[in-house]
Design a protein around this motif. Structure first.
Motif, PDB file in Angstrom:
ATOM      1  N   HIS A 278     -16.110  -9.741  -7.578  1.00 28.06           N
ATOM      2  CA  HIS A 278     -16.583 -10.069  -6.226  1.00 28.06           C
ATOM      3  C   HIS A 278     -16.083 -11.418  -5.716  1.00 28.06           C
ATOM      4  CE1 HIS A 278     -19.022  -6.671  -7.308  1.00 28.06           C
ATOM      5  NE2 HIS A 278     -19.208  -6.480  -6.027  1.00 28.06           N
TER       6      HIS A 278
ATOM      7  N   PHE B 163     -24.909  -9.461   2.118  1.00 31.21           N
ATOM      8  CA  PHE B 163     -25.859  -9.243   1.010  1.00 31.21           C
ATOM      9  C   PHE B 163     -27.123  -8.471   1.385  1.00 31.21           C
ATOM     10  CE2 PHE B 163     -23.153 -12.518  -0.770  1.00 31.21           C
ATOM     11  CZ  PHE B 163     -22.897 -11.971  -2.008  1.00 31.21           C
TER      12      PHE B 163
ATOM     13  N   TRP C  43     -26.188  -4.863   2.018  1.00 27.58           N
ATOM     14  CA  TRP C  43     -25.855  -4.174   0.763  1.00 27.58           C
ATOM     15  C   TRP C  43     -27.155  -3.755   0.060  1.00 27.58           C
ATOM     16  CZ3 TRP C  43     -26.847  -4.000  -4.306  1.00 27.58           C
ATOM     17  CH2 TRP C  43     -25.930  -3.371  -5.150  1.00 27.58           C
TER      18      TRP C  43
ATOM     19  N   THR D  35     -27.954  -9.340  -6.537  1.00 30.05           N
ATOM     20  CA  THR D  35     -27.620  -9.802  -5.183  1.00 30.05           C
ATOM     21  C   THR D  35     -27.879 -11.307  -5.091  1.00 30.05           C
ATOM     22  OG1 THR D  35     -28.336  -7.682  -4.333  1.00 30.05           O
ATOM     23  CG2 THR D  35     -28.080  -9.405  -2.724  1.00 30.05           C
ATOM     24  N   GLN D  36     -29.036 -11.707  -5.633  1.00 31.62           N
ATOM     25  CA  GLN D  36     -29.407 -13.124  -5.635  1.00 31.62           C
ATOM     26  C   GLN D  36     -28.376 -13.949  -6.414  1.00 31.62           C
ATOM     27  OE1 GLN D  36     -32.018 -13.735  -3.718  1.00 31.62           O
ATOM     28  NE2 GLN D  36     -31.315 -15.831  -3.952  1.00 31.62           N
TER      29      GLN D  36
ATOM     30  N   GLN E 167     -25.001 -14.033  -4.605  1.00 31.51           N
ATOM     31  CA  GLN E 167     -25.054 -14.869  -3.402  1.00 31.51           C
ATOM     32  C   GLN E 167     -25.063 -16.355  -3.771  1.00 31.51           C
ATOM     33  OE1 GLN E 167     -27.609 -13.658  -0.168  1.00 31.51           O
ATOM     34  NE2 GLN E 167     -27.975 -15.791   0.390  1.00 31.51           N
TER      35      GLN E 167
END
Ligand code: HEM
Length: 139
Positions: free
Chosen positions: A76, A86, A89, A117-118, A121
């Motif tokens: 990514h 995010f 998604w 995701t956290q 990000q």
């Protein structure tokens, strides 16, 4: 003993099928999404092998299988992902999981997706800009 093994195999086969259905549904939703669709379009040359890789990832994450041997974060880092991707998604993945997986598996998948995701990000956007929003660069 044999029955327990057979049962475990049947459980696993149905969980694998649910994972595959979830991943397929997620990319159906994502492919037509105005925010994520163009990113997928640009960066996924062939959908079928990609679905296989991502299904293997979820099988590894949820069932402990070993077909996926990659490093998702490293992949990514090189993609044209912006911070607004995010929440979209995660919300499409959450919908897809609820639509395709039995409840317990869906909850585990959603919890894992929220966590990743956290992590992605904060790994990709570790700084804050002048307005306090996540940013790639320090101000
Ligand atoms: C901002 C949201 C995201 C976008 C736009 C996005 C997009 C993509 C794209 C375009 C690829 C294909 C890359 C390639 O084949 O070179 C990919 C791969 C992948 N993504 Fe995401 N992704 C996002 C978030 C996530 C999250 C939160 C997870 C965690 C569950 C995840 C899991 C994966 C996995 C496992 C792969 C396959 C990696 C590999 O090839 O080894 N993605 N993603």
């Amino acid at each position: 003993m044999e029955t327990a093994v057979e049962e475990a195999k049947a459980d696993n086969a149905s969980a694998e099928a649910a994972i595959r259905a979830c991943v397929t549904r997620f990319y159906e939703k994502g492919g037509t999404d105005p925010l994520l669709g163009p990113v997928f379009e640009k960066t996924i040359p062939e959908l079928e092998p990609h679905l296989e890789i991502v299904s293997n990832f979820w099988s590894h994450a949820l069932l402990g299988t070993t077909r996926y041997q990659g490093t998702p974060f490293g992949v990514h880092v090189k993609l044209p992902i912006e911070v607004e991707h995010f929440p979209r998604w995660l919300s499409l993945f959450t919908e897809a999981a609820k639509e395709t997986m039995p409840e317990e598996l869906a909850s585990a998948a959603i919890a894992r997706a929220e966590h990743m995701t956290q992590c992605f990000q904060s790994g990709l956007f570790p700084f804050k800009d002048a307005e306090g929003n996540p940013s790639k660069e320090p101000v």
